[in-house]
Scaffold this motif. Structure first.
Motif, PDB file in Angstrom:
ATOM      1  N   VAL A  47       0.855  -1.179   0.000  1.00  0.00           N
ATOM      2  CA  VAL A  47       0.000   0.000   0.000  1.00  0.00           C
ATOM      3  C   VAL A  47       0.897   1.236   0.000  1.00  0.00           C
ATOM      4  CG1 VAL A  47      -1.826   1.217   1.257  1.00  0.00           C
ATOM      5  CG2 VAL A  47      -1.756  -1.286   1.282  1.00  0.00           C
ATOM      6  N   PHE A  48       1.079   1.839  -1.168  1.00  0.00           N
ATOM      7  CA  PHE A  48       1.877   3.060  -1.276  1.00  0.00           C
ATOM      8  C   PHE A  48       1.011   4.249  -0.892  1.00  0.00           C
ATOM      9  CE2 PHE A  48       4.135   0.153  -4.040  1.00  0.00           C
ATOM     10  CZ  PHE A  48       5.471   0.492  -3.862  1.00  0.00           C
ATOM     11  N   PHE A  49       1.555   5.133  -0.038  1.00  0.00           N
ATOM     12  CA  PHE A  49       0.799   6.327   0.349  1.00  0.00           C
ATOM     13  C   PHE A  49       1.720   7.542   0.305  1.00  0.00           C
ATOM     14  CE2 PHE A  49       2.526   4.743   4.313  1.00  0.00           C
ATOM     15  CZ  PHE A  49       2.737   5.849   5.128  1.00  0.00           C
ATOM     16  N   PRO A  50       1.150   8.721  -0.065  1.00  0.00           N
ATOM     17  CA  PRO A  50       1.989   9.900  -0.289  1.00  0.00           C
ATOM     18  C   PRO A  50       2.564  10.555   0.968  1.00  0.00           C
ATOM     19  CG  PRO A  50      -0.232  10.247  -1.192  1.00  0.00           C
ATOM     20  CD  PRO A  50      -0.212   8.909  -0.530  1.00  0.00           C
ATOM     21  N   TRP A  51       1.735  10.849   1.957  1.00  0.00           N
ATOM     22  CA  TRP A  51       2.204  11.673   3.066  1.00  0.00           C
ATOM     23  C   TRP A  51       1.681  11.205   4.418  1.00  0.00           C
ATOM     24  CZ3 TRP A  51      -0.253  14.499  -1.074  1.00  0.00           C
ATOM     25  CH2 TRP A  51       0.645  15.122  -1.940  1.00  0.00           C
ATOM     26  N   ALA A  52       2.582  10.895   5.320  1.00  0.00           N
ATOM     27  CA  ALA A  52       2.180  10.664   6.706  1.00  0.00           C
ATOM     28  C   ALA A  52       1.555  11.952   7.231  1.00  0.00           C
ATOM     29  CB  ALA A  52       3.396  10.290   7.553  1.00  0.00           C
ATOM     30  N   PHE A  53       0.564  11.838   8.046  1.00  0.00           N
ATOM     31  CA  PHE A  53      -0.131  12.935   8.717  1.00  0.00           C
ATOM     32  C   PHE A  53      -1.108  13.706   7.829  1.00  0.00           C
ATOM     33  CE2 PHE A  53       3.784  12.449  11.221  1.00  0.00           C
ATOM     34  CZ  PHE A  53       3.232  12.143  12.447  1.00  0.00           C
ATOM     35  N   SER A  54      -1.173  13.422   6.537  1.00  0.00           N
ATOM     36  CA  SER A  54      -2.187  14.097   5.717  1.00  0.00           C
ATOM     37  C   SER A  54      -3.542  13.477   6.041  1.00  0.00           C
ATOM     38  CB  SER A  54      -1.869  13.969   4.228  1.00  0.00           C
ATOM     39  OG  SER A  54      -2.011  12.628   3.807  1.00  0.00           O
ATOM     40  N   ASN A  55      -4.607  14.207   5.781  1.00  0.00           N
ATOM     41  CA  ASN A  55      -5.952  13.740   6.164  1.00  0.00           C
ATOM     42  C   ASN A  55      -6.309  12.405   5.528  1.00  0.00           C
ATOM     43  OD1 ASN A  55      -6.457  15.905   7.835  1.00  0.00           O
ATOM     44  ND2 ASN A  55      -7.443  17.117   6.247  1.00  0.00           N
ATOM     45  N   VAL A  56      -6.148  12.288   4.218  1.00  0.00           N
ATOM     46  CA  VAL A  56      -6.560  11.062   3.533  1.00  0.00           C
ATOM     47  C   VAL A  56      -5.680   9.892   3.966  1.00  0.00           C
ATOM     48  CG1 VAL A  56      -6.881   9.931   1.298  1.00  0.00           C
ATOM     49  CG2 VAL A  56      -7.534  12.328   1.575  1.00  0.00           C
ATOM     50  N   CYS A  57      -4.375  10.090   4.018  1.00  0.00           N
ATOM     51  CA  CYS A  57      -3.468   9.002   4.407  1.00  0.00           C
ATOM     52  C   CYS A  57      -3.709   8.568   5.845  1.00  0.00           C
ATOM     53  CB  CYS A  57      -2.014   9.414   4.211  1.00  0.00           C
ATOM     54  SG  CYS A  57      -1.563   9.689   2.479  1.00  0.00           S
ATOM     55  N   THR A  58      -3.935   9.520   6.727  1.00  0.00           N
ATOM     56  CA  THR A  58      -4.216   9.185   8.121  1.00  0.00           C
ATOM     57  C   THR A  58      -5.495   8.356   8.210  1.00  0.00           C
ATOM     58  OG1 THR A  58      -3.068  11.140   8.939  1.00  0.00           O
ATOM     59  CG2 THR A  58      -4.684  10.137  10.429  1.00  0.00           C
ATOM     60  N   GLY A  59      -6.523   8.746   7.473  1.00  0.00           N
ATOM     61  CA  GLY A  59      -7.770   7.992   7.465  1.00  0.00           C
ATOM     62  C   GLY A  59      -7.592   6.583   6.910  1.00  0.00           C
ATOM     63  N   GLU A  60      -6.818   6.460   5.824  1.00  0.00           N
ATOM     64  CA  GLU A  60      -6.576   5.142   5.237  1.00  0.00           C
ATOM     65  C   GLU A  60      -5.791   4.238   6.178  1.00  0.00           C
ATOM     66  OE1 GLU A  60      -6.437   5.545   0.452  1.00  0.00           O
ATOM     67  OE2 GLU A  60      -4.587   5.990   1.536  1.00  0.00           O
ATOM     68  N   MET A  61      -4.731   4.765   6.750  1.00  0.00           N
ATOM     69  CA  MET A  61      -3.911   3.943   7.653  1.00  0.00           C
ATOM     70  C   MET A  61      -4.713   3.556   8.893  1.00  0.00           C
ATOM     71  SD  MET A  61      -1.180   3.464   5.941  1.00  0.00           S
ATOM     72  CE  MET A  61      -1.965   3.783   4.367  1.00  0.00           C
ATOM     73  N   ALA A  62      -5.564   4.458   9.395  1.00  0.00           N
ATOM     74  CA  ALA A  62      -6.439   4.115  10.521  1.00  0.00           C
ATOM     75  C   ALA A  62      -7.428   3.027  10.102  1.00  0.00           C
ATOM     76  CB  ALA A  62      -7.172   5.352  11.022  1.00  0.00           C
ATOM     77  N   GLY A  63      -7.899   3.074   8.868  1.00  0.00           N
ATOM     78  CA  GLY A  63      -8.797   2.040   8.359  1.00  0.00           C
ATOM     79  C   GLY A  63      -8.118   0.681   8.311  1.00  0.00           C
ATOM     80  N   ILE A  64      -6.862   0.661   7.888  1.00  0.00           N
ATOM     81  CA  ILE A  64      -6.110  -0.594   7.889  1.00  0.00           C
ATOM     82  C   ILE A  64      -5.894  -1.065   9.328  1.00  0.00           C
ATOM     83  CG2 ILE A  64      -3.874  -1.654   7.363  1.00  0.00           C
ATOM     84  CD1 ILE A  64      -3.813   0.152   4.829  1.00  0.00           C
ATOM     85  N   ARG A  65      -5.518  -0.142  10.203  1.00  0.00           N
ATOM     86  CA  ARG A  65      -5.331  -0.491  11.629  1.00  0.00           C
ATOM     87  C   ARG A  65      -6.595  -1.125  12.199  1.00  0.00           C
ATOM     88  NH1 ARG A  65      -5.682   4.608  14.649  1.00  0.00           N
ATOM     89  NH2 ARG A  65      -7.863   4.118  14.282  1.00  0.00           N
ATOM     90  N   ASP A  66      -7.736  -0.526  11.898  1.00  0.00           N
ATOM     91  CA  ASP A  66      -8.998  -1.014  12.441  1.00  0.00           C
ATOM     92  C   ASP A  66      -9.399  -2.366  11.858  1.00  0.00           C
ATOM     93  OD1 ASP A  66      -9.029   1.330  13.882  1.00  0.00           O
ATOM     94  OD2 ASP A  66     -10.552   2.303  12.632  1.00  0.00           O
ATOM     95  N   ARG A  67      -8.860  -2.714  10.692  1.00  0.00           N
ATOM     96  CA  ARG A  67      -9.178  -3.995  10.039  1.00  0.00           C
ATOM     97  C   ARG A  67      -7.943  -4.882   9.933  1.00  0.00           C
ATOM     98  NH1 ARG A  67     -12.603  -3.267   4.815  1.00  0.00           N
ATOM     99  NH2 ARG A  67     -12.744  -5.487   5.221  1.00  0.00           N
ATOM    100  N   LEU A  68      -7.009  -4.686  10.826  1.00  0.00           N
ATOM    101  CA  LEU A  68      -5.735  -5.383  10.744  1.00  0.00           C
ATOM    102  C   LEU A  68      -5.896  -6.903  10.707  1.00  0.00           C
ATOM    103  CD1 LEU A  68      -2.867  -4.487  10.393  1.00  0.00           C
ATOM    104  CD2 LEU A  68      -2.561  -4.604  12.861  1.00  0.00           C
ATOM    105  N   ALA A  69      -6.863  -7.432  11.422  1.00  0.00           N
ATOM    106  CA  ALA A  69      -7.084  -8.883  11.411  1.00  0.00           C
ATOM    107  C   ALA A  69      -7.485  -9.372  10.021  1.00  0.00           C
ATOM    108  CB  ALA A  69      -8.151  -9.267  12.431  1.00  0.00           C
ATOM    109  N   ASP A  70      -8.108  -8.515   9.225  1.00  0.00           N
ATOM    110  CA  ASP A  70      -8.462  -8.879   7.844  1.00  0.00           C
ATOM    111  C   ASP A  70      -7.235  -8.874   6.943  1.00  0.00           C
ATOM    112  OD1 ASP A  70     -11.164  -9.048   8.527  1.00  0.00           O
ATOM    113  OD2 ASP A  70     -11.544  -6.959   7.963  1.00  0.00           O
ATOM    114  N   PHE A  71      -6.331  -7.929   7.171  1.00  0.00           N
ATOM    115  CA  PHE A  71      -5.152  -7.785   6.322  1.00  0.00           C
ATOM    116  C   PHE A  71      -4.028  -8.745   6.704  1.00  0.00           C
ATOM    117  CE2 PHE A  71      -7.078  -3.742   5.177  1.00  0.00           C
ATOM    118  CZ  PHE A  71      -6.702  -3.598   3.857  1.00  0.00           C
TER     119      PHE A  71
END
Length: 164
Positions: A47-71
């Motif tokens: 999962v390539f992402f542009p910027w740590a701390f940007s709104n979209v990237c933070t939301g995406e990484m939090a989404g992965i964190r919240d579904r970590l058992a799926d990934f």
């Protein structure tokens, strides 16, 4: 949500059905992570992402964190890759409780993103792109989102588990 499938318009990176370029990058804890170390053991979502701390990237990484058992299962792994320095990724990880590998493609700057055809030369960042690599090291799926558009994590999980 607009996304582009690799087969449509991304000729520079690995095509679906071709070997994934191997790499070794440091994670947010300074540990080396090599893609080929998963060969024969796990499928990998890159999962390539542009910027740590940007709104979209933070939301995406939090989404992965919240579904970590799926990934992250016995048969699958997720590796998030950014051109941010290791130290920035560590702070990002700590601030948002991201307990999966965040890999730094900082130096040589964007070399792995370039190998995958997803380095934005003008901005100096990886684009919002993903690749699913099977246990044999072959790219089985990819998607490229516009910078402001979040990924469809449901589709990522479905593609990853389709290989199990």
């Amino acid at each position: 949500m607009s996304s582009l499938n690799t087969t449509e318009s991304r000729p520079a990176g690995p095509a679906v059905g071709s070997p994934a370029p191997d790499f070794c990058l440091r994670d947010q804890f300074g540990q080396d992570v090599r893609l080929s170390s998963y060969a024969g053991q796990k499928s990998v979502a890159l999962v390539f992402f542009p910027w740590a701390f940007s709104n979209v990237c933070t939301g995406e990484m939090a989404g992965i964190r919240d579904r970590l058992a799926d990934f992250m299962t016995f048969g699958s792994e997720v590796l998030a890759i950014s051109c941010d320095p290791t130290f920035s990724l560590r702070v990002f990880s700590d601030a948002d409780g991201l307990n999966f590998p965040l890999l730094s493609d900082f130096w040589p700057h964007g070399a792995v993103a370039s190998a995958y055809g997803v380095f934005d030369d003008e901005r100096g960042v990886a684009t919002r792109s993903s690749f699913i690599v099977d246990k044999a090291g072959i790219v089985r799926w990819s998607v490229h989102n516009q910078m402001p558009d979040e990924r469809d994590l449901d589709e990522h999980v479905a593609q990853l588990h389709h290989l199990d």
